[in-house]
Design an enzyme around this catalytic site. Structure first.
Site, PDB file in Angstrom:
ATOM      1  N   GLU A   1      61.788  34.364  35.675  1.00  0.00           N
ATOM      2  CA  GLU A   1      62.025  33.834  37.026  1.00  0.00           C
ATOM      3  C   GLU A   1      60.708  33.576  37.764  1.00  0.00           C
ATOM      4  O   GLU A   1      60.543  33.908  38.929  1.00  0.00           O
ATOM      5  CB  GLU A   1      62.924  34.776  37.825  1.00  0.00           C
ATOM      6  CG  GLU A   1      64.343  34.852  37.283  1.00  0.00           C
ATOM      7  CD  GLU A   1      65.298  35.620  38.173  1.00  0.00           C
ATOM      8  OE1 GLU A   1      66.484  35.210  38.276  1.00  0.00           O
ATOM      9  OE2 GLU A   1      64.880  36.610  38.787  1.00  0.00           O
TER      10      GLU A   1
ATOM     11  N   GLU B   1      71.165  34.335  32.469  1.00  0.00           N
ATOM     12  CA  GLU B   1      71.749  35.454  33.201  1.00  0.00           C
ATOM     13  C   GLU B   1      72.954  34.972  34.011  1.00  0.00           C
ATOM     14  O   GLU B   1      72.804  34.404  35.086  1.00  0.00           O
ATOM     15  CB  GLU B   1      70.719  36.102  34.137  1.00  0.00           C
ATOM     16  CG  GLU B   1      69.563  36.763  33.407  1.00  0.00           C
ATOM     17  CD  GLU B   1      68.625  37.500  34.349  1.00  0.00           C
ATOM     18  OE1 GLU B   1      68.991  37.695  35.539  1.00  0.00           O
ATOM     19  OE2 GLU B   1      67.514  37.864  33.911  1.00  0.00           O
TER      20      GLU B   1
END
Length: 584
Positions: A121, A198
Site C-alpha cells: 500500500e 485484500e
C-alpha cells in the site's frame, strides 16, 4: 486453517513477514519456532496451496509499526519507506538474509511461491516511486524470479504507479471501491487480471470501542461482485488469529486520535480467532461454489472438518504475588541524567528497548505540580512513594498533575506503557518517523527540571521471566492488592490440552504469560475480556501463569470454552475512523 481453506476451494494464501520479529536487533536473525518462514511455506505447499510471498519490509497488518523494527527509530533523522540510505541498507541486510532462505520454494523450482509483493500500500503513504524500484532491485538481486505485484487501496493506486514493473492488485471491503479500482487497473491495461489482494470480510477492534464486524449481506455482495467481475481474491483475513505479546499495532489519522488495537484479531473473519467455522464461512462456501466452481464443472465441495475441541478448565485461585519493589529489584536500572525514550535507552548493545513497559524513577524534593514537555507515549501511571497519583494517556490534554504537597526525598515513579506503534498513516503524515515511546522531553516539579533518573526496561523477555520464577519473595493473598504487581498461579491439566479462553473478569489492565509465552494485553475497558490460549501453548500437567497487573488485582481467573469479544456492532462498511474517505 489450511484444511478449512481447501474446503472452500481456496488455492492460495499469502505470507506476510514481520521484520521486527525476524531481526529484532540489527544483524540478529531469528527463524525458529513459529518464526520458521520456510517451514510455513513448505507446509502450505504440501496442503496444495500456492503462496503469495509478502516480505514487506512494511506490512501494515495491524502489527506494531507495520512490522518495521524499532531500532530504526534510534536514528533521529530516519525516513522509513524511502530511499533514505540508512533505511535502504537495513532493508538490504534483512532481505539478503531472508530471501535466499525461500528462493528454492518458488514455482519455477516446483515450489508453492507464485508471486512476490513489492512493499505494501505504498501509494497511500508516498509518491517516491524510486523506492519501489529499490525494493524490486533488492528482491531480484536475491534470486526472486516469480511475478512481482503491488497491493493498493483506493487512495494509493494512482499515487505511486508501478504497473510497468509489477502487477497492480487491489484492496477493498466493498464493490463501491472495488469497481473503481478494477476500472483504474483496466485503464492501464485491459490484459491485466483483476486480483483483490485484500478483500476485507470484517474489521479489527480498538481498546475502549465496540467489537466490530461486517454484516453477512455486505460481505456476500462484495464477494459476489468480485466473482461477477471475473476477479480473483484473497481474503484479508480468512482467519485473523491473535496479536500475541506486544505485537498489536494502532491507527492514527489527522482529526482523530491514537487508537491502539486489542489483542484478539478475530476480525469477524470466516474462521474465528480459534479457527472455528462461522456463518460467514458457510456463506462464502455457497457463493464460491455457485459463482466460481459450478461454471467450471465442480458441483460439490469437500466435507468441512470439525472445529478443534475447546475446554472450560474452570475457575482457579491466584494466590501469590510479587510487589513492584521486588519486581524492579530483579532488573539492573539504566542511569540517565534525563528520561530517555524507549528506543534511545542504553539497552541491548545500545539499540534500545523494542516493546513493553519502561519505569522511570527519580528522587524529588518538596513540591506540588508535576509537568511534562509532552504527554508520555502511550500511557503513563504516576506514583509518589508508591501511591498512584494520576494516569495519562492518548486522550489526556493536560500535561500537568497536581501531586498534593510532597516532602523532600520522595520517590517519583512513572510507568510508561508502549501500547503499540502506529501501523498505518495517511499520505503526507510524518508519524511513522516519530513513533518513539516513553517520556519525550523533560519532567518538571514546580517548573524545576528533574534530573538523575533510574530507568528500568520491562520487556518481559525470557531472561526476566526466569528471574521472576526463581524469586523467593512471593507473598499471599493477592485479591485486592494494588498494582503494579506480578501474580502467579498454576493450571493443572490431566489429559491432552485443548484450546481455551482466559477470562480476566475482575482484573483491570496488564498482560498474561503462560508457560513463558506472552499471550498479550487485557484491559477492562474492553471490548474483549478473554485471551485465547491455543492448545499447543499448554501441556499435560502443571502450566505456569504469570499476570502483570498494573492497577488492581483479583483472587481468581477462569478458563472458559468460548471467547468474550464484546457486543458486536455489525456494520455495512468498515470503520471510517480506520479507513478514511478522500476523493480519488
Amino acid at each position: 486453517m489450511e484444511i478449512s481453506a481447501k474446503c472452500v476451494e481456496f488455492k492460495l494464501m499469502f505470507k506476510y513477514v514481520p521484520w521486527n520479529l525476524h531481526e529484532e536487533y540489527p544483524g540478529e536473525f531469528n527463524y525458529s519456532g513459529i518464526l520458521d518462514v520456510r517451514e510455513f511455506i513448505r507446509q502450505a505447499g504440501e496442503e496444495g496451496l500456492f503462496v503469495i510471498f509478502r516480505p514487506g519490509p512494511y506490512i501494515c497488518a495491524e502489527w506494531d509499526w507495520g512490522g518495521m523494527p524499532s531500532w530504526l527509530l534510534k536514528d533521529p533523522n530516519i525516513k522509513v519507506r524511502s530511499n533514505y540510505p540508512p533505511y535502504v541498507e537495513a532493508v538490504k541486510r534483512f532481505y539478503n538474509d531472508l530471501i535466499p532462505r525461500i528462493t528454492d520454494l518458488q514455482r519455477s523450482n516446483s515450489g508453492p511461491i507464485i508471486a512476490v509483493q513489492v512493499e505494501n500500500e505504498f501509494g497511500s503513504y508516498s509518491t517516491e516511486v524510486d523506492h519501489l524500484h529499490t525494493i524490486r532491485e533488492i528482491l531480484l538481486n536475491n534470486g526472486i524470479k516469480e511475478l512481482l505485484l503491488t497491493s493498493e487501496n483506493i487512495f494509493g493506486l494512482k499515487r505511486a504507479p508501478f504497473y510497468k514493473y509489477a502487477l497492480p492488485t487491489a484492496n477493498f471491503p466493498s464493490m463501491e471501491d472495488g469497481s473503481k479500482l478494477f476500472r483504474m487497473i483496466r485503464e492501464w491495461s485491459p490484459e491485466f487480471p483483476l486480483m483483490v489482494m485484500e478483500f476485507w470480510p470484517g474489521w479489527f477492534d480498538h481498546w475502549g470501542q465496540p467489537h466490530k464486524g461486517l454484516d453477512i449481506p455486505a460481505f456476500e455482495a462484495c464477494l459476489s461482485g468480485v466473482l461477477d467481475a471475473g476477479g480473483s481474491f484473497n481474503m484479508y483475513m480468512f482467519h485473523g488469529g491473535t496479536n500475541f505479546g506486544f505485537m498489536a499495532g494502532a491507527n492514527y489519522f489527522e482529526g482523530s486520535h491514537y487508537k491502539p488495537d486489542v489483542t484478539s484479531y478475530d476480525y469477524d473473519a470466516p474462521l474465528s480467532e480459534a479457527g472455528d467455522i462461522t456463518p460467514k464461512y458457510m456463506r462464502a462456501r455457497e457463493i464460491i461454489l455457485e459463482k466460481g466452481l459450478k461454471p467450471q464443472g465442480t458441483t460439490s465441495l469437500p466435507e468441512i472438518p470439525p472445529n478443534l475441541p475447546k475446554k472450560a478448565y474452570g475457575k482457579i485461585a491466584v494466590s501469590q504475588y510479587l510487589d513492584f519493589r521486588t519486581v524492579l529489584s530483579l532488573k539492573t536500572p539504566i542511569t540517565s541524567k534525563e528520561p530517555a525514550l524507549m528506543e534511545n535507552l542504553d539497552y541491548h548493545q545500545g539499540y534500545g528497548q523494542c516493546f513493553g513497559y519502561v519505569l522511570y524513577q527519580a528522587e524529588i524534593q518538596a513540591g506540588t505540580e508535576l509537568s511534562f514537555t509532552d504527554i508520555p507515549k502511550d500511557r503513563a501511571q504516576v506514583f509518589v512513594n508508591g501511591e498512584e497519583k494520576a494516569v495519562l494517556d492518548w486522550l489526556s490534554t493536560d500535561k500537568k498533575i497536581n501531586l498534593g504537597q510532597i516532602s523532600d526525598g520522595s520517590s517519583l515513579e512513572i510507568l510508561v506503557e508502549n501500547h503499540g506503534r502506529v501501523n498505518y498513516i495517511e499520505y503526507g503524515s510524518n508519524r511513522f518517523n516519530e513513533e518513539r515511546k516513553g517520556i519525550c522531553g523533560s519532567v518538571k516539579l514546580d517548573e524545576k527540571e528533574i534530573k538523575q533518573w533510574r530507568i528500568f526496561p520491562l520487556d518481559f523477555k525470557s531472561k526476566f521471566l526466569d528471574s521472576l520464577h526463581r524469586c523467593s519473595n512471593w507473598k499471599s493473598p493477592v485479591e485486592g492488592v494494588r498494582g503494579p504487581l506480578v501474580a502467579k498461579t498454576t493450571l493443572h491439566i490431566d489429559s491432552s490440552p485443548c484450546d481455551t479462553f482466559l477470562d480476566m473478569k475482575g482484573w483491570n489492565k496488564g498482560i498474561v504469560i503462560v508457560n513463558n509465552f506472552n499471550l498479550g494485553r487485557y484491559w477492562k475497558v474492553g471490548p474483549t475480556r478473554t485471551l485465547y490460549i491455543p492448545a499447543p501453548l499448554l501441556k499435560q500437567g502443571q502450566n505456569e501463569i504469570l499476570i502483570f497487573e498494573q492497577h488492581e488485582s483479583c483472587g481468581t481467573v477462569s478458563f472458559i470454552d468460548a471467547p468474550l469479544l464484546g457486543e458486536k456492532v455489525v456494520t455495512k462498511e468498515v470503520d471510517s475512523a480506520c479507513y478514511p474517505t478522500e476523493s480519488v
